[in-house]
Design a protein around this motif. Structure first.
Motif, PDB file in Angstrom:
ATOM      1  N   GLY A  22      45.123  40.167  30.363  1.00  0.00           N
ATOM      2  CA  GLY A  22      45.951  41.018  31.217  1.00  0.00           C
ATOM      3  C   GLY A  22      45.334  42.389  31.435  1.00  0.00           C
ATOM      4  N   ILE A  23      44.714  42.925  30.390  1.00  0.00           N
ATOM      5  CA  ILE A  23      44.030  44.214  30.532  1.00  0.00           C
ATOM      6  C   ILE A  23      42.874  44.091  31.519  1.00  0.00           C
ATOM      7  CG2 ILE A  23      42.623  45.933  29.326  1.00  0.00           C
ATOM      8  CD1 ILE A  23      44.316  45.378  26.829  1.00  0.00           C
ATOM      9  N   THR A  25      42.649  41.999  34.011  1.00  0.00           N
ATOM     10  CA  THR A  25      43.224  41.920  35.356  1.00  0.00           C
ATOM     11  C   THR A  25      43.655  43.296  35.845  1.00  0.00           C
ATOM     12  OG1 THR A  25      44.030  39.685  34.862  1.00  0.00           O
ATOM     13  CG2 THR A  25      45.003  40.813  36.753  1.00  0.00           C
ATOM     14  N   PHE A  26      44.281  44.072  34.957  1.00  0.00           N
ATOM     15  CA  PHE A  26      44.732  45.420  35.317  1.00  0.00           C
ATOM     16  C   PHE A  26      43.549  46.310  35.681  1.00  0.00           C
ATOM     17  CE2 PHE A  26      45.601  49.798  33.881  1.00  0.00           C
ATOM     18  CZ  PHE A  26      46.643  50.121  34.744  1.00  0.00           C
ATOM     19  N   LEU A  27      42.469  46.227  34.930  1.00  0.00           N
ATOM     20  CA  LEU A  27      41.297  47.065  35.192  1.00  0.00           C
ATOM     21  C   LEU A  27      40.579  46.687  36.479  1.00  0.00           C
ATOM     22  CD1 LEU A  27      39.735  47.309  31.600  1.00  0.00           C
ATOM     23  CD2 LEU A  27      41.097  49.029  32.793  1.00  0.00           C
ATOM     24  N   ILE A  29      42.221  45.758  39.398  1.00  0.00           N
ATOM     25  CA  ILE A  29      42.993  46.009  40.620  1.00  0.00           C
ATOM     26  C   ILE A  29      42.394  47.187  41.370  1.00  0.00           C
ATOM     27  CG2 ILE A  29      45.109  45.055  39.643  1.00  0.00           C
ATOM     28  CD1 ILE A  29      46.122  47.845  39.177  1.00  0.00           C
ATOM     29  N   ILE A  32      42.701  50.880  40.143  1.00  0.00           N
ATOM     30  CA  ILE A  32      41.957  51.261  38.925  1.00  0.00           C
ATOM     31  C   ILE A  32      40.464  51.072  39.146  1.00  0.00           C
ATOM     32  CG2 ILE A  32      41.705  50.871  36.454  1.00  0.00           C
ATOM     33  CD1 ILE A  32      44.449  51.943  37.295  1.00  0.00           C
ATOM     34  N   LEU A 288      42.135  37.777  39.040  1.00  0.00           N
ATOM     35  CA  LEU A 288      42.775  38.579  40.072  1.00  0.00           C
ATOM     36  C   LEU A 288      42.537  37.990  41.454  1.00  0.00           C
ATOM     37  CD1 LEU A 288      44.363  41.170  40.712  1.00  0.00           C
ATOM     38  CD2 LEU A 288      42.168  42.355  40.951  1.00  0.00           C
TER      39      LEU A 288
END
Length: 394
Positions: A22-23, A25-27, A29, A32, A288
């Motif tokens: 999840g981290i 995927t977040f990084l 987007i 970010i 992603l």
């Protein structure tokens, strides 16, 4: 050990994978963009050329000896069986789901090739470190678990870049041929309308000898095989790891706290420690694309079919294979080794399938969607199957 305790032991490593994924995927987007396309490319190169080979050579060198090679010989056979069984089930799925031609190679790849490196390298050591682990001493379990997982990753890479690569290339070529049918028909019509004397210029082809035919088949196989990826850094590292571990004079010089060249092994081990977090972040970042491609043309039947093959049929068949291997004395009684052999049938598709799809420019977005859903379901299926396998071996 009670079933609930085994479930908790299996759940914690999967949750760790999920959180770090999840981290990643977040990084990745757009807002970010720390793991955007270029950053992900560079990090992937570091893992491929540095971190992963360092982990493989250090773990195999430290744990593999000539005497325990006998115990490991069945793993390459087991991995090959996962590919063959997965391919057979994928062929049935293609017929049932009426999979479009441009997706057939991807379906076979996703059903046959599991993530034999990344996830095993994450899950197995994490299971070993749990206080309720059924595999004994945590340190020995983690050490041998990483060695088994490293061997799995190296063997899996060879099969992916030969067996799966060739199959996906064949299906990609077939799909391309169908796309160009109109042009081919037009060209054929022109040839048919051509004057007769044009075709008379062609010279008869002499019948090839057996040696010539054999040489041509070998040449065609080499042309269709990505030999550069077969002999990837991790595969070469596995060869060196086996040499270091099995050749006694070399082992004495490099392995052990008192070894003269112990610093080389320690440095490789330190680099290898970066493999697991880096790989997991990359997996999250790659998923992603599946989220962005949620509107692609891949059908629900195909996604559900791949999920059923990978998380229901394959694990069940894996139990039969490993049970039969143990019954006929092909494997020993090491529960950790048997656990990894079973787990190889329950893993989500290898991320390399997406790379191959990119190489052939066939179904890239659809492949990302399949990966997204299979990895989402893997959160639950891996926990359940890991729990069941530990109960079965216990």
């Amino acid at each position: 050990m009670e079933l609930l305790d085994l479930f908790l032991v299996a759940l914690v490593p999967v949750l760790k994978v999920l959180l770090v994924t999840g981290i990643g995927t977040f990084l990745a987007i757009d807002g970010i963009d720390l793991l955007g396309t270029h950053a992900r490319h560079h990090l992937n190169n570091l893992v491929f050329y540095v971190f992963s080979p360092a982990l493989v050579v250090s773990q195999l060198g430290e744990t593999i000896t000539y005497h325990n090679l006998v115990k490991l010989w069945f793993m390459p056979v087991n991995i090959l069986l996962t590919f063959v069984i997965g391919s057979a089930l994928a062929w049935i799925l293609i017929k049932i789901a009426k999979t479009p031609p441009h997706l057939q190679g991807i379906v076979i790849g996703c059903c046959s090739a599991g993530n034999l490196g990344n996830l095993l390298l994450i899950i197995v050591p994490a299971v070993c470190e749990e206080s309720n682990s059924p595999f004994g001493d945590a340190t020995l379990c983690a050490t041998y678990g990483k060695a088994y997982a490293s061997l799995s990753m190296a063997v899996g890479a060879i099969y992916i870049w030969t067996y799966v690569y060739i199959i996906m290339r064949i299906y990609a070529d077939k799909s391309s041929d169908r796309t160009n049918d109109g042009d081919n028909n037009y060209t054929q019509a022109l040839l048919e309308d051509a004057p007769p004397d044009i075709t008379s210029l062609a010279k008869p082809v002499e019948k090839a000898t057996f040696i010539q035919r054999t040489f041509q088949r070998v040449k065609d196989f080499a042309a269709k095989t990505n030999l550069k990826m077969v002999f990837a850094p991790s595969t070469i590292a596995a060869i060196f790891g086996f040499i270091i571990g099995t050749v006694t004079p070399i082992r004495k010089v490099m392995i052990g706290d008192s070894a003269p060249l112990h610093v080389i092994d320690s440095s490789a081990s330190m680099l290898g420690d970066a493999t697991i977090p880096a790989m997991t972040l990359i997996v999250g970042a790659n998923l992603l694309r599946g989220l962005k491609g949620s509107g692609s043309g891949v059908g629900v039947r195909v996604i559900v079919g791949v999920v059923i093959v990978r998380y229901v049929l394959m694990p069940l068949m894996g139990i039969g294979v490993v049970k039969a291997a143990k019954h006929f004395g092909l494997v020993g009684s090491d529960s950790l080794y048997l656990f990894i052999l079973l787990l190889q049938y329950a893993l989500p598709p290898a991320m390399s399938i997406g790379v191959i799809a990119q190489l052939f420019e066939a179904g890239e977005s659809e492949c990302s969607v399949i990966m997204l859903w299979t990895y989402a379901v893997a959160t639950f299926s891996l926990t359940l199957w890991s729990t069941f396998y530990m109960w079965l071996l216990g």
